[in-house]
Design a protein around this motif. Structure first.
Motif, PDB file in Angstrom:
ATOM      1  N   ARG A 150       0.815  -1.219   0.000  1.00  0.00           N
ATOM      2  CA  ARG A 150       0.000   0.000   0.000  1.00  0.00           C
ATOM      3  C   ARG A 150       0.846   1.266   0.000  1.00  0.00           C
ATOM      4  N   SER A 151       1.948   1.278   0.742  1.00  0.00           N
ATOM      5  CA  SER A 151       2.749   2.500   0.854  1.00  0.00           C
ATOM      6  C   SER A 151       3.419   2.889  -0.460  1.00  0.00           C
ATOM      7  N   ARG A 152       3.530   1.938  -1.393  1.00  0.00           N
ATOM      8  CA  ARG A 152       4.186   2.214  -2.672  1.00  0.00           C
ATOM      9  C   ARG A 152       3.223   2.731  -3.733  1.00  0.00           C
ATOM     10  N   LEU A 153       1.924   2.659  -3.440  1.00  0.00           N
ATOM     11  CA  LEU A 153       0.925   2.849  -4.490  1.00  0.00           C
ATOM     12  C   LEU A 153      -0.033   3.978  -4.184  1.00  0.00           C
ATOM     13  N   THR A 154      -0.604   4.538  -5.238  1.00  0.00           N
ATOM     14  CA  THR A 154      -1.727   5.444  -5.073  1.00  0.00           C
ATOM     15  C   THR A 154      -2.969   4.615  -4.736  1.00  0.00           C
ATOM     16  N   ARG A 155      -4.017   5.297  -4.358  1.00  0.00           N
ATOM     17  CA  ARG A 155      -5.264   4.588  -4.041  1.00  0.00           C
ATOM     18  C   ARG A 155      -5.766   3.812  -5.260  1.00  0.00           C
ATOM     19  N   GLU A 156      -5.690   4.435  -6.429  1.00  0.00           N
ATOM     20  CA  GLU A 156      -6.151   3.768  -7.647  1.00  0.00           C
ATOM     21  C   GLU A 156      -5.299   2.546  -7.964  1.00  0.00           C
ATOM     22  N   GLU A 157      -3.988   2.665  -7.818  1.00  0.00           N
ATOM     23  CA  GLU A 157      -3.102   1.539  -8.104  1.00  0.00           C
ATOM     24  C   GLU A 157      -3.361   0.383  -7.148  1.00  0.00           C
ATOM     25  N   PHE A 158      -3.574   0.705  -5.868  1.00  0.00           N
ATOM     26  CA  PHE A 158      -3.826  -0.372  -4.920  1.00  0.00           C
ATOM     27  C   PHE A 158      -5.150  -1.062  -5.222  1.00  0.00           C
ATOM     28  N   ALA A 159      -6.158  -0.293  -5.607  1.00  0.00           N
ATOM     29  CA  ALA A 159      -7.442  -0.895  -5.976  1.00  0.00           C
ATOM     30  C   ALA A 159      -7.279  -1.859  -7.136  1.00  0.00           C
ATOM     31  N   ARG A 160      -6.424  -1.515  -8.084  1.00  0.00           N
ATOM     32  CA  ARG A 160      -6.162  -2.402  -9.213  1.00  0.00           C
ATOM     33  C   ARG A 160      -5.477  -3.681  -8.751  1.00  0.00           C
ATOM     34  N   LEU A 161      -4.591  -3.555  -7.758  1.00  0.00           N
ATOM     35  CA  LEU A 161      -3.876  -4.734  -7.274  1.00  0.00           C
ATOM     36  C   LEU A 161      -4.815  -5.719  -6.600  1.00  0.00           C
TER      37      LEU A 161
END
Length: 264
Positions: free
Chosen positions: A111-122
């Motif tokens: 989570r700390s490496r990603l934006t909210r949108e990127e984490f949602a994609r993950l």
């Protein structure tokens, strides 16, 4: 020409040895884990781990958190044989460790490496049925599917195919290699799937040391990168196949591929 590899009697299951069978091929290539590939092969071939092999296993920063998660889910240690086989081979055990617990584990790691949108994609892949199996990490966390959707197909597809745990039937054995018949990944421009049956040549031994238990022509085996990792009974073969299809389906359902959060 075929040949029996070894007449050594089967040894009791050792979770660290099982882990080493599948972890060695990418470690030998320098892709993951500590720089101890020679020791890893030697200890797996001997069939006994000890604390040293356990320490090597803990150095695999990509795989170890999955073993911890599955172990916590099943109430077992990370290197319990059932836990290790669940991660590499699949089965009902790993299927019980998905959902919220898996999403929370990914959040703590990435989570700390990603934006909210990127984490949602993950984590979309988890919502679509992904489990903490090795193939989910390959298909859903690494960036290769996204690269293929962007038009770069050949190299990413080869990496995806070799990095997953494959299953196949031995056609012949000669020297330190085996010809194995199995299904490789294919890409239709939008989805990953299993292609038609083809053959490949894989190494099973180097300087007298092997990862796999004894096998012969006609046996089912597992493969990782360019190595035969172990002989499979039909139950384990079916577990690998079912896990592969589960993770492919989960990733194929995702609207957008996960971001490139892990490089090794």
């Amino acid at each position: 020409m075929t040949a029996r590899l070894s007449h050594r009697p089967p040894l009791p299951a050792d979770g660290a040895v099982i882990f080493g069978r599948y972890a060695f091929p990418p470690n030998d290539l320098g892709y993951c884990g500590p720089d101890r590939a020679g020791e890893l092969l030697e200890r797996v071939d001997a069939g006994a781990s000890g604390r040293a092999l356990e320490e090597v296993a803990r150095g695999f920063e990509g795989a170890w958190p999955y073993l911890q998660l599955i172990g916590e889910c099943l109430g077992r240690s990370p290197l319990d044989p059932e836990v290790v086989e669940a991660y590499w081979l699949g089965g009902s055990a790993v299927g019980r460790c998905g959902g919220t617990a898996f999403a929370n584990s990914l959040e703590s790691r990435f989570r700390s490496r990603l934006t909210r949108e990127e984490f949602a994609r993950l984590v979309e892949g988890v919502a679509m049925g992904g489990t903490p199996h090795h193939s989910f990490h390959v298909f859903g966390v690494y960036p290769w599917v996204g690269l293929m959707r962007g038009g770069h197909v050949d190299a990413p597809l080869e990496v995806l195919d070799k990095c997953r745990i494959r299953w196949g039937r031995v056609v012949s054995v000669a020297g330190d290699t085996a010809v194995v018949e199995g299904r490789h990944l294919a890409w239709d421009g939008r989805f990953l799937r299993l292609g038609p049956v083809t053959t490949e040549t894989a190494r099973f031994r180097r300087e007298g040391q092997s990862l796999a238990r004894a096998f012969d022509a006609g046996d089912w085996v597992s493969l990782h990168w360019d190595w035969v990792c172990d002989r499979l009974d039909t139950a384990r073969r079916d577990r690998v196949r079912a896990a592969t299809l589960t993770e492919l389906a989960a990733v194929n359902r995702c609207a957008v591929p996960a971001p490139a959060v892990v490089l090794a």
